[in-house]
Design an enzyme around this catalytic site. Structure first.
Site, PDB file in Angstrom:
ATOM      1  N   GLY A  46       0.838  -1.192   0.000  1.00  0.00           N
ATOM      2  CA  GLY A  46       0.000   0.000   0.000  1.00  0.00           C
ATOM      3  C   GLY A  46       0.871   1.238   0.000  1.00  0.00           C
ATOM      4  O   GLY A  46       2.027   1.199   0.425  1.00  0.00           O
ATOM      5  N   GLN A  51       3.148   9.986   1.125  1.00  0.00           N
ATOM      6  CA  GLN A  51       4.420   9.260   1.191  1.00  0.00           C
ATOM      7  C   GLN A  51       5.311   9.535  -0.008  1.00  0.00           C
ATOM      8  O   GLN A  51       6.502   9.218   0.022  1.00  0.00           O
ATOM      9  CB  GLN A  51       4.168   7.749   1.278  1.00  0.00           C
ATOM     10  CG  GLN A  51       3.515   7.321   2.577  1.00  0.00           C
ATOM     11  CD  GLN A  51       3.367   5.817   2.627  1.00  0.00           C
ATOM     12  OE1 GLN A  51       2.388   5.281   2.147  1.00  0.00           O
ATOM     13  NE2 GLN A  51       4.349   5.140   3.187  1.00  0.00           N
TER      14      GLN A  51
HETATM   15 NI    NI Z   1       2.590   3.383   5.694  1.00  0.00          NI
END
Ligand code: NI
Length: 172
Positions: A46, A51
């Site tokens: 994931g 991120q």
């Molecule tokens: Ni994570």
């Protein structure tokens, strides 16, 4: 194929509440494609947009179920609309906190709603690993990391490990 740089713990973007996507565009779809490439390259299951340094509510998952079939989802503006009362514990890691893992308690079942890459409404009734991965990624969109879900004691132990590893990397 484009690989994006993965932000690691300490990056401000990981702690921000990501902005809702106003309109799903070609740019959103390109981001999703690049996030899949980046996730597969890093061997994750994931990845959330913060991120890769993009503070928008976009996430991808590719989770094997018990039959080995893969549940692949890309979601824009995902929301957990229902959580079961039953919880369980399982080990989690995070591409933004490489090398650390710990058991995290979460609801076993959730229902998540959001938009697909083609801006169609999606409703996912998930349990087990898929439910866990969805919750982990949606947490990222609110600036929450799995270490925040641990007891202060366990978090302290992990953070000491993290600082040691960081020092090790800096010395190399
Ligand atoms: Ni994570």
């Amino acid at each position: 194929m484009a690989l994006l740089e993965i932000e690691v713990l300490g990056a401000k973007v990981l702690r921000e509440r990501a902005a809702p996507v106003e309109a799903v565009t070609e740019e959103t779809r390109r981001l999703i494609d690049d996030m899949f490439d980046t996730m597969y390259d890093a061997e994750g299951i994931g990845l959330a947009a913060p991120q890769v340094g993009v503070s928008e509510r976009v996430m991808v998952v590719d989770v094997p179920d018990e039959d080995g079939k893969h549940r692949v989802h890309a979601l824009v503006n995902p929301v957990v609309v229902e959580s079961g009362t039953e919880t369980d514990k399982a080990t989690e890691g995070c591409l933004s906190i490489p090398g650390l893992e710990e058991e995290v308690t979460r609801p076993v079942r959730v229902v998540v709603e959001g938009l697909s890459p083609s801006a169609e409404p999606v409703r996912i009734e998930a349990e087990g690993l898929l439910a866990r991965a969805l919750q982990h990624e949606i947490d990222h969109l609110d600036g929450i990391l799995f270490i925040d879900r641990l007891s202060p004691l366990k978090r302290g132990i992990l953070m000491r490990k993290w600082r040691k590893r960081k020092k090790g990397r800096a010395a190399r």
